[in-house]
Design a protein around this motif. Structure first.
Motif, PDB file in Angstrom:
ATOM      1  N   THR A 112      38.883  41.150  51.244  1.00 14.61           N
ATOM      2  CA  THR A 112      38.611  42.574  51.441  1.00 14.61           C
ATOM      3  C   THR A 112      37.175  42.857  51.009  1.00 14.61           C
ATOM      4  N   SER A 113      36.713  44.056  51.257  1.00 15.54           N
ATOM      5  CA  SER A 113      35.342  44.439  50.920  1.00 15.54           C
ATOM      6  C   SER A 113      35.209  44.758  49.437  1.00 15.54           C
ATOM      7  N   PHE A 114      33.961  44.953  49.003  1.00 10.98           N
ATOM      8  CA  PHE A 114      33.726  45.359  47.617  1.00 10.98           C
ATOM      9  C   PHE A 114      34.361  46.709  47.341  1.00 10.98           C
ATOM     10  N   GLU A 115      34.298  47.604  48.346  1.00 14.42           N
ATOM     11  CA  GLU A 115      34.953  48.902  48.180  1.00 14.42           C
ATOM     12  C   GLU A 115      36.464  48.720  48.046  1.00 14.42           C
ATOM     13  N   GLY A 116      37.021  47.780  48.803  1.00 14.01           N
ATOM     14  CA  GLY A 116      38.448  47.487  48.690  1.00 14.01           C
ATOM     15  C   GLY A 116      38.808  46.946  47.321  1.00 14.01           C
ATOM     16  N   LEU A 117      37.945  46.094  46.769  1.00 13.44           N
ATOM     17  CA  LEU A 117      38.188  45.563  45.427  1.00 13.44           C
ATOM     18  C   LEU A 117      38.198  46.678  44.390  1.00 13.44           C
ATOM     19  N   LYS A 118      37.264  47.613  44.509  1.00 11.34           N
ATOM     20  CA  LYS A 118      37.223  48.735  43.559  1.00 11.34           C
ATOM     21  C   LYS A 118      38.472  49.597  43.680  1.00 11.34           C
ATOM     22  N   LEU A 119      38.913  49.820  44.908  1.00 10.21           N
ATOM     23  CA  LEU A 119      40.127  50.597  45.119  1.00 10.21           C
ATOM     24  C   LEU A 119      41.336  49.883  44.523  1.00 10.21           C
ATOM     25  N   ALA A 120      41.399  48.566  44.718  1.00  8.94           N
ATOM     26  CA  ALA A 120      42.508  47.786  44.171  1.00  8.94           C
ATOM     27  C   ALA A 120      42.523  47.842  42.649  1.00  8.94           C
ATOM     28  N   ALA A 121      41.338  47.714  42.034  1.00 10.10           N
ATOM     29  CA  ALA A 121      41.257  47.767  40.577  1.00 10.10           C
ATOM     30  C   ALA A 121      41.735  49.113  40.045  1.00 10.10           C
ATOM     31  N   ALA A 122      41.332  50.171  40.705  1.00  8.78           N
ATOM     32  CA  ALA A 122      41.771  51.505  40.283  1.00  8.78           C
ATOM     33  C   ALA A 122      43.272  51.657  40.451  1.00  8.78           C
ATOM     34  N   ALA A 123      43.801  51.174  41.573  1.00  7.93           N
ATOM     35  CA  ALA A 123      45.244  51.263  41.813  1.00  7.93           C
ATOM     36  C   ALA A 123      46.024  50.515  40.742  1.00  7.93           C
ATOM     37  N   LEU A 124      45.492  49.387  40.309  1.00  5.77           N
ATOM     38  CA  LEU A 124      46.163  48.606  39.271  1.00  5.77           C
ATOM     39  C   LEU A 124      46.100  49.300  37.918  1.00  5.77           C
ATOM     40  N   LEU A 125      44.910  49.700  37.516  1.00  6.83           N
ATOM     41  CA  LEU A 125      44.734  50.216  36.158  1.00  6.83           C
ATOM     42  C   LEU A 125      45.346  51.599  35.971  1.00  6.83           C
ATOM     43  N   LEU A 126      45.540  52.333  37.069  1.00  8.30           N
ATOM     44  CA  LEU A 126      46.151  53.657  36.969  1.00  8.30           C
ATOM     45  C   LEU A 126      47.662  53.624  37.211  1.00  8.30           C
ATOM     46  N   ALA A 127      48.199  52.456  37.512  1.00  7.47           N
ATOM     47  CA  ALA A 127      49.644  52.342  37.742  1.00  7.47           C
ATOM     48  C   ALA A 127      50.393  52.553  36.432  1.00  7.47           C
ATOM     49  N   PRO A 128      51.604  53.077  36.484  1.00  3.29           N
ATOM     50  CA  PRO A 128      52.385  53.330  35.267  1.00  3.29           C
ATOM     51  C   PRO A 128      53.110  52.092  34.757  1.00  3.29           C
ATOM     52  N   MET A 129      52.579  50.898  35.070  1.00  6.41           N
ATOM     53  CA  MET A 129      53.166  49.645  34.629  1.00  6.41           C
ATOM     54  C   MET A 129      52.164  48.897  33.749  1.00  6.41           C
ATOM     55  N   LEU A 130      52.495  47.661  33.391  1.00  4.67           N
ATOM     56  CA  LEU A 130      51.617  46.840  32.572  1.00  4.67           C
ATOM     57  C   LEU A 130      50.688  46.055  33.488  1.00  4.67           C
ATOM     58  N   PRO A 131      49.369  46.244  33.401  1.00  2.00           N
ATOM     59  CA  PRO A 131      48.449  45.569  34.312  1.00  2.00           C
ATOM     60  C   PRO A 131      48.161  44.131  33.878  1.00  2.00           C
ATOM     61  N   LEU A 132      48.048  43.246  34.862  1.00  2.00           N
ATOM     62  CA  LEU A 132      47.681  41.856  34.623  1.00  2.00           C
ATOM     63  C   LEU A 132      46.478  41.511  35.484  1.00  2.00           C
ATOM     64  N   LEU A 133      45.448  40.934  34.862  1.00  2.76           N
ATOM     65  CA  LEU A 133      44.273  40.430  35.572  1.00  2.76           C
ATOM     66  C   LEU A 133      44.367  38.914  35.653  1.00  2.76           C
ATOM     67  N   PHE A 134      43.946  38.360  36.770  1.00  5.15           N
ATOM     68  CA  PHE A 134      43.882  36.909  36.916  1.00  5.15           C
ATOM     69  C   PHE A 134      42.457  36.452  36.657  1.00  5.15           C
ATOM     70  N   MET A 135      42.291  35.337  35.989  1.00  2.00           N
ATOM     71  CA  MET A 135      40.988  34.897  35.489  1.00  2.00           C
ATOM     72  C   MET A 135      39.897  34.991  36.555  1.00  2.00           C
ATOM     73  N   GLY A 136      38.816  35.635  36.168  1.00  2.00           N
ATOM     74  CA  GLY A 136      37.677  35.828  37.056  1.00  2.00           C
ATOM     75  C   GLY A 136      37.731  37.095  37.872  1.00  2.00           C
ATOM     76  N   GLU A 137      38.879  37.731  37.905  1.00  2.00           N
ATOM     77  CA  GLU A 137      39.034  38.948  38.708  1.00  2.00           C
ATOM     78  C   GLU A 137      38.100  40.054  38.252  1.00  2.00           C
ATOM     79  N   GLU A 138      37.804  40.086  36.949  1.00  4.85           N
ATOM     80  CA  GLU A 138      37.023  41.196  36.405  1.00  4.85           C
ATOM     81  C   GLU A 138      35.601  41.235  36.959  1.00  4.85           C
ATOM     82  N   TYR A 139      35.086  40.096  37.437  1.00  5.75           N
ATOM     83  CA  TYR A 139      33.741  40.104  38.005  1.00  5.75           C
ATOM     84  C   TYR A 139      33.741  39.673  39.481  1.00  5.75           C
ATOM     85  N   GLY A 140      34.897  39.693  40.123  1.00  5.16           N
ATOM     86  CA  GLY A 140      34.966  39.393  41.547  1.00  5.16           C
ATOM     87  C   GLY A 140      34.757  37.929  41.873  1.00  5.16           C
TER      88      GLY A 140
END
Length: 476
Positions: free
Chosen positions: A418-446
């Motif tokens: 997906t695009s960089f804009e898509g990545l930002k949207l995905a990150a927001a969708a994850l971090l604002l979800a009412p569940m426990l967020p999990l990041l996979f290694m390296g995801e934080e910097y794309g």
């Protein structure tokens, strides 16, 4: 002079020191007529083991001089005598086919003030020890921990570290569930990592695999009925959790869970693919495990968490026992990932064919399970039940994880789909979800490097069989 004396009492499987040259050995082999202990270092000798009425062969051995204690078990089978490593080995210094080594459990812990983190506050970071750093070790991870703290995560989730064949492996081909992979740094290295994490305010959970063992170095069948032909899994015969002699198998894994949580000070376990733990007994293994961990919490005064991975969408896993559930603390929720992934990428193959509508994501936010009893085109049947009423803190959600990346043919991360804009949207969708967020290694910097499934089995024919099996399993 070596002296072996029998003992008949419930205790830890495996071998461990008692002090002053005295060691205890215990192995479960209920169908064998004779089992012997073969010591290789620091002194050679072959000693008989005594059998109790549950099929445990045990002895306390006195007079072992100082030095690494390496050993095998001599199994007298109908086909002849075979020598095998300990199924509950704590260390395999010479690989999966070599002798086992006794490990002193003592470690100079400095986390006495650690009280844990409430589950509702967890922000998880999943990583693979062998690929997170150039060195691929626990020790190399420690200097990187402050970066994760600064990032804002507070729980480290490690992919499996149980001993596997060779030096490189995804982690799900372990064959010694109690032994820490030697190329990562072994038990001492793992404890040092947990100790460092706790001092920095990071909790640590470990991915454990109780639904199968890897194909190379898996000698459990030589010891007893660890497997059953009643059920079939993608890896072959299922582990025996409810057939004849299953009590010993269940105890093997119950002790394993307690071993990780107590001896290694872990804060929890992620239970891999519990839908492949076939158990139709009146007292399911997962319920027994949850009760045992609750007892450990009460005994130690520190919370421990069990998180199930399951594709059943069955809320009974995380429903309290007093309400008829198993009482696990949380579970991975793939429906959230699938809903968001299909919207961002447009993919509709395989299990993604069941998703792709905005309402799917909306329902994941509201109820966690998207499929809660309705028809699934991918499965060609109704799927799931309702999780309404269970709090978001019982569901771990992500936009990437080892499965969703590594089970792709090319191992592409979301940054390649997906695009960089898509990545930002995905990150927001994850971090604002009412569940426990999990990041996979390296995801934080794309991160763009692929994360493929990988093994280093020693048998070329086995490597080819694994390759063909992966092609079939993930053809979609």
């Amino acid at each position: 002079m070596l002296q072996a004396s029998p003992f008949f009492q419930a205790g830890r499987m495996g071998a461990y020191p008692l002090g002053q040259g005295r060691y205890r050995f215990s192995v479960w082999a209920p169908l064998l007529e004779r089992v012997e202990l073969k010591l290789l270092t620091p002194v050679e000798g072959c000693l008989p083991l005594a059998r109790d009425d549950q099929g445990y062969w045990q002895a306390e051995v006195d007079g072992i001089p100082p030095g690494p204690v390496d050993y095998l078990y001599r199994l007298h089978t109908q086909a002849g005598v075979v020598e095998r490593p300990d199924p509950a080995s704590r260390c395999q210094p010479h690989g999966v086919h070599g002798p086992s080594r006794v490990v002193d459990p003592h470690f100079d812990w400095q986390d006495q003030g650690w009280k844990g983190i409430p589950l509702s506050q967890w922000i998880l970071y999943e990583l693979h020890v062998g690929t997170f750093t150039l060195e691929g070790t626990f020790a190399a991870l420690i200097p990187r921990l402050p970066e994760l703290v600064e990032l804002g995560v507070n729980v480290l989730e490690l992919m499996p570290v149980a001993q596997f064949p060779g030096e490189r492996n995804w982690g799900y081909d372990g064959v010694y569930p109690y032994a820490v992979q030697t190329s990562y740094g072994g038990a001492a290295g793992f404890k040092a990592l947990v100790n460092a994490c706790h001092q920095l305010g990071l909790a640590v959970i470990l991915d454990v695999v109780y639904n199968h063992l890897g194909p190379e170095g898996n000698y459990l069948r030589d010891f007893g009925p660890y497997f059953t032909t009643k059920y079939h899994t993608p890896w072959g015969d299922a582990l025996n959790f409810d057939d004849r002699y299953s009590d010993g198998v269940r105890e093997f894994f119950l002790q394993n869970a307690e071993y990780w949580l107590e001896e290694f000070h872990l804060d929890g376990l992620r239970l891999d693919a519990v839908h492949a733990i076939y158990d139709f007994s009146a007292y399911p293994f997962l319920q027994e495990l949850a009760e045992q961990v609750d007892a450990l919490e009460a005994r130690t005064g520190r919370p421990r968490v069990l998180i199930a991975e399951s594709d059943l969408n069955d809320v009974r896993l995380i429903t309290p026992r007093e309400q008829g559930g198993y009482g696990l603390d949380a579970q991975w929720c793939d429906d959230f990932h699938h809903s968001l992934h299909t919207l961002l990428t447009g993919e509709k193959t395989g299990y993604y064919q069941d998703f792709g509508e905005l309402e799917h994501l909306a329902k994941a936010y509201r109820e966690s399970y998207v499929y809660s009893g309705q028809y699934s085109c991918y499965r060609a049947r109704r799927h799931g039940n309702s999780a309404v009423g269970r709090p978001g803190s019982q569901f771990v959600v992500c936009i990437q994880n080892h499965d969703q990346v590594g089970n792709r043919r090319l191992g592409e991360r979301l940054s390649q789909l997906t695009s960089f804009e898509g990545l930002k949207l995905a990150a927001a969708a994850l971090l604002l979800a009412p569940m426990l967020p999990l990041l996979f290694m390296g995801e934080e910097y794309g991160e763009v490097a692929p994360f493929l499934y990988f093994v280093s089995h020693g048998d070329p024919d086995l490597v080819e069989a694994v390759r063909q099996g992966r092609r079939r399993e993930f053809s979609a």
